[in-house]
Scaffold this motif. Sequence first.
Motif, PDB file in Angstrom:
ATOM      1  N   PRO A 187      -0.982  45.752 -19.481  1.00 45.78           N
ATOM      2  CA  PRO A 187      -0.260  45.412 -18.104  1.00 45.78           C
ATOM      3  C   PRO A 187       1.222  45.384 -18.150  1.00 45.78           C
ATOM      4  O   PRO A 187       1.583  45.177 -19.094  1.00 45.78           O
ATOM      5  CB  PRO A 187      -0.845  44.040 -17.746  1.00 45.78           C
ATOM      6  CG  PRO A 187      -2.097  44.025 -18.742  1.00 45.78           C
ATOM      7  CD  PRO A 187      -1.908  44.661 -19.997  1.00 45.78           C
ATOM      8  N   ILE A 198      -3.817  37.842 -11.243  1.00 39.71           N
ATOM      9  CA  ILE A 198      -3.658  39.349 -10.860  1.00 39.71           C
ATOM     10  C   ILE A 198      -2.813  40.055 -11.953  1.00 39.71           C
ATOM     11  O   ILE A 198      -1.740  39.606 -12.194  1.00 39.71           O
ATOM     12  CB  ILE A 198      -2.742  39.335  -9.531  1.00 39.71           C
ATOM     13  CG1 ILE A 198      -3.380  38.410  -8.346  1.00 39.71           C
ATOM     14  CG2 ILE A 198      -2.713  40.701  -9.148  1.00 39.71           C
ATOM     15  CD1 ILE A 198      -4.948  38.800  -8.014  1.00 39.71           C
ATOM     16  N   ASP A 200      -1.372  43.404 -13.385  1.00 41.89           N
ATOM     17  CA  ASP A 200      -1.031  44.845 -12.789  1.00 41.89           C
ATOM     18  C   ASP A 200      -0.941  45.658 -13.637  1.00 41.89           C
ATOM     19  O   ASP A 200       0.009  45.482 -14.907  1.00 41.89           O
ATOM     20  CB  ASP A 200       0.481  44.386 -12.104  1.00 41.89           C
ATOM     21  CG  ASP A 200       1.109  45.558 -11.639  1.00 41.89           C
ATOM     22  OD1 ASP A 200       0.443  46.612 -11.651  1.00 41.89           O
ATOM     23  OD2 ASP A 200       2.197  45.847 -11.148  1.00 41.89           O
ATOM     24  N   ASN A 204      -2.285  53.468 -11.237  1.00 41.73           N
ATOM     25  CA  ASN A 204      -3.585  53.763 -11.023  1.00 41.73           C
ATOM     26  C   ASN A 204      -4.288  54.682 -12.041  1.00 41.73           C
ATOM     27  O   ASN A 204      -3.877  55.380 -12.604  1.00 41.73           O
ATOM     28  CB  ASN A 204      -3.706  54.477  -9.470  1.00 41.73           C
ATOM     29  CG  ASN A 204      -4.888  54.321  -8.831  1.00 41.73           C
ATOM     30  OD1 ASN A 204      -5.924  53.650  -9.485  1.00 41.73           O
ATOM     31  ND2 ASN A 204      -4.972  54.356  -7.590  1.00 41.73           N
ATOM     32  N   GLU A 228      -7.091  49.210  -6.009  1.00 46.26           N
ATOM     33  CA  GLU A 228      -6.066  50.164  -6.173  1.00 46.26           C
ATOM     34  C   GLU A 228      -4.570  49.707  -5.717  1.00 46.26           C
ATOM     35  O   GLU A 228      -3.583  50.132  -6.171  1.00 46.26           O
ATOM     36  CB  GLU A 228      -6.278  51.317  -5.542  1.00 46.26           C
ATOM     37  CG  GLU A 228      -7.563  52.122  -6.145  1.00 46.26           C
ATOM     38  CD  GLU A 228      -7.722  53.400  -5.490  1.00 46.26           C
ATOM     39  OE1 GLU A 228      -8.176  54.349  -6.455  1.00 46.26           O
ATOM     40  OE2 GLU A 228      -8.005  53.420  -4.381  1.00 46.26           O
ATOM     41  N   THR A 229      -4.488  48.695  -4.702  1.00 49.26           N
ATOM     42  CA  THR A 229      -3.320  48.386  -4.160  1.00 49.26           C
ATOM     43  C   THR A 229      -3.505  46.644  -3.810  1.00 49.26           C
ATOM     44  O   THR A 229      -4.528  46.260  -3.849  1.00 49.26           O
ATOM     45  CB  THR A 229      -2.890  48.950  -3.083  1.00 49.26           C
ATOM     46  OG1 THR A 229      -1.591  48.646  -2.687  1.00 49.26           O
ATOM     47  CG2 THR A 229      -3.884  48.853  -2.000  1.00 49.26           C
ATOM     48  N   LEU A 230      -2.378  46.320  -3.430  1.00 47.18           N
ATOM     49  CA  LEU A 230      -2.438  44.793  -3.028  1.00 47.18           C
ATOM     50  C   LEU A 230      -2.140  44.703  -1.445  1.00 47.18           C
ATOM     51  O   LEU A 230      -1.490  45.537  -0.825  1.00 47.18           O
ATOM     52  CB  LEU A 230      -1.264  43.944  -3.716  1.00 47.18           C
ATOM     53  CG  LEU A 230      -1.458  43.839  -5.223  1.00 47.18           C
ATOM     54  CD1 LEU A 230      -0.118  42.938  -5.906  1.00 47.18           C
ATOM     55  CD2 LEU A 230      -2.777  43.235  -5.514  1.00 47.18           C
ATOM     56  N   SER A 234      -0.048  39.875  -1.408  1.00 51.53           N
ATOM     57  CA  SER A 234      -0.385  39.931  -2.955  1.00 51.53           C
ATOM     58  C   SER A 234      -1.763  39.500  -3.249  1.00 51.53           C
ATOM     59  O   SER A 234      -2.278  39.048  -4.475  1.00 51.53           O
ATOM     60  CB  SER A 234       0.590  38.863  -3.481  1.00 51.53           C
ATOM     61  OG  SER A 234       2.120  39.152  -3.555  1.00 51.53           O
ATOM     62  N   ILE A 236      -5.778  41.325  -3.634  1.00 51.71           N
ATOM     63  CA  ILE A 236      -6.176  42.748  -3.945  1.00 51.71           C
ATOM     64  C   ILE A 236      -6.695  43.239  -2.564  1.00 51.71           C
ATOM     65  O   ILE A 236      -7.590  42.417  -1.638  1.00 51.71           O
ATOM     66  CB  ILE A 236      -7.100  42.568  -5.198  1.00 51.71           C
ATOM     67  CG1 ILE A 236      -8.479  41.540  -4.827  1.00 51.71           C
ATOM     68  CG2 ILE A 236      -6.635  42.402  -6.377  1.00 51.71           C
ATOM     69  CD1 ILE A 236      -9.390  41.781  -5.768  1.00 51.71           C
ATOM     70  N   ARG A 269      -5.491  49.562  -9.886  1.00 47.41           N
ATOM     71  CA  ARG A 269      -4.078  49.260 -10.646  1.00 47.41           C
ATOM     72  C   ARG A 269      -4.395  47.982 -10.987  1.00 47.41           C
ATOM     73  O   ARG A 269      -3.746  47.532 -11.988  1.00 47.41           O
ATOM     74  CB  ARG A 269      -3.067  49.677  -9.848  1.00 47.41           C
ATOM     75  CG  ARG A 269      -1.899  49.337 -10.369  1.00 47.41           C
ATOM     76  CD  ARG A 269      -0.598  49.761  -9.563  1.00 47.41           C
ATOM     77  NE  ARG A 269       0.557  49.070  -9.873  1.00 47.41           N
ATOM     78  CZ  ARG A 269       1.894  49.473  -9.542  1.00 47.41           C
ATOM     79  NH1 ARG A 269       2.109  50.226  -8.740  1.00 47.41           N
ATOM     80  NH2 ARG A 269       2.881  48.633 -10.219  1.00 47.41           N
ATOM     81  N   TYR A 270      -4.809  47.328  -9.970  1.00 49.09           N
ATOM     82  CA  TYR A 270      -4.973  45.767 -10.139  1.00 49.09           C
ATOM     83  C   TYR A 270      -6.260  45.211 -10.246  1.00 49.09           C
ATOM     84  O   TYR A 270      -7.222  45.605  -9.920  1.00 49.09           O
ATOM     85  CB  TYR A 270      -4.541  45.099  -8.630  1.00 49.09           C
ATOM     86  CG  TYR A 270      -2.814  45.531  -8.354  1.00 49.09           C
ATOM     87  CD1 TYR A 270      -1.689  44.875  -8.794  1.00 49.09           C
ATOM     88  CD2 TYR A 270      -2.890  46.606  -7.597  1.00 49.09           C
ATOM     89  CE1 TYR A 270      -0.558  45.307  -8.541  1.00 49.09           C
ATOM     90  CE2 TYR A 270      -1.329  47.136  -7.159  1.00 49.09           C
ATOM     91  CZ  TYR A 270      -0.454  46.252  -7.566  1.00 49.09           C
ATOM     92  OH  TYR A 270       1.095  46.843  -7.571  1.00 49.09           O
ATOM     93  N   GLU A 272      -8.159  41.117 -10.236  1.00 50.78           N
ATOM     94  CA  GLU A 272      -8.081  39.735  -9.875  1.00 50.78           C
ATOM     95  C   GLU A 272      -9.212  39.175 -10.851  1.00 50.78           C
ATOM     96  O   GLU A 272     -10.384  39.436 -10.823  1.00 50.78           O
ATOM     97  CB  GLU A 272      -8.773  39.399  -8.539  1.00 50.78           C
ATOM     98  CG  GLU A 272      -8.808  37.876  -8.191  1.00 50.78           C
ATOM     99  CD  GLU A 272      -9.496  37.738  -6.974  1.00 50.78           C
ATOM    100  OE1 GLU A 272      -8.870  37.702  -6.008  1.00 50.78           O
ATOM    101  OE2 GLU A 272     -10.872  37.579  -6.840  1.00 50.78           O
TER     102      GLU A 272
END
Length: 306
Positions: A187, A198, A200, A204, A228-230, A234, A236, A269-270, A272
């Motif tokens: 990360p 979270i 990161d 991706n 895939e994104t936030l 912030s 997910i 990508r992210y 939780e």
Amino acid sequence: NLNNDISKARLYISGLGQYSAYINGTEVAAEELLKPAISDYTKRVYFNAYDVTALLDKGDNAIGITLEGGRFTTIRYDSLYLEWCGIRHAMHYGMPQLLLQLEVTYNDGTSAMICSDESWKITNKGPIRTANEFDGETYDANKELGEWTKTGYDDSNWLPVELVEAPKGELVAQPNPNIMVQDKIRPVAIFKKDNAWIVDMGQNMVGVLDIKMRNQKAGDTITMRFAETLTSDSLIYIDNLRSAEATDHYIMSGNEAQWHPMFTYHGFRYVEVNGLRDKPTVDDFEGLVFYDAMPTTGSFETSDEI
């Protein structure tokens, strides 16, 4: 039981939807994932072949297979993938199935054949409780079966297998390599949001998250949701997942563990992460990036800005 000195041995196996094979406690081709390759099981069923000479011994041996349903058991009707293919309904081929043939040649030229038949035994009491490429994997470490892939294991409480008809598709050797971990990434950042962490990954990726868990208690559940994104605040972003859960669960049996799922993958990508008692570090996570082990056969360069 192999009653002679072994010259060579080959394992032929098709485990549907997905399998992992073990001989005397060692996983066969452990670097290969989600095998065999997916196919339309009404037309074609792939099998894999491996040289397993080095894994066998004269005398008693043990073979163990983990089976997971994958797309053989069901394909989710609401997946975008199916919509793109013009398919509007779920497809069910059957319960997980195994076809296995171990061919052993002895030094004196004689041979032995070990096949999957009615003498095999099965249990559904193991630690992988659920596994699905859309919903993720749930692993309960309290249900681990011990040394079930080694000789001498007590399987008296296991059940006999059920013999079933083979899928309609032609059984053929898989022509392409199986998926493997091609990259490993750490990360780039970890931050706390509400009661979760979270993670990161910085890019991706398609694959799974390997996680180290410390200072936990038996029975704790660590939950990982992938995106895939936030969102702008912030969190997910999961609206694009529709009904797919894209979530892995690990249930602790002690105070520490390291784990990644076997029979799922995520595009993300992210992550939780809920349930950790201590603040995690980047060294507690590693992204295992999946893609086909295909060689690069060409390249293209241009000075044109377009």
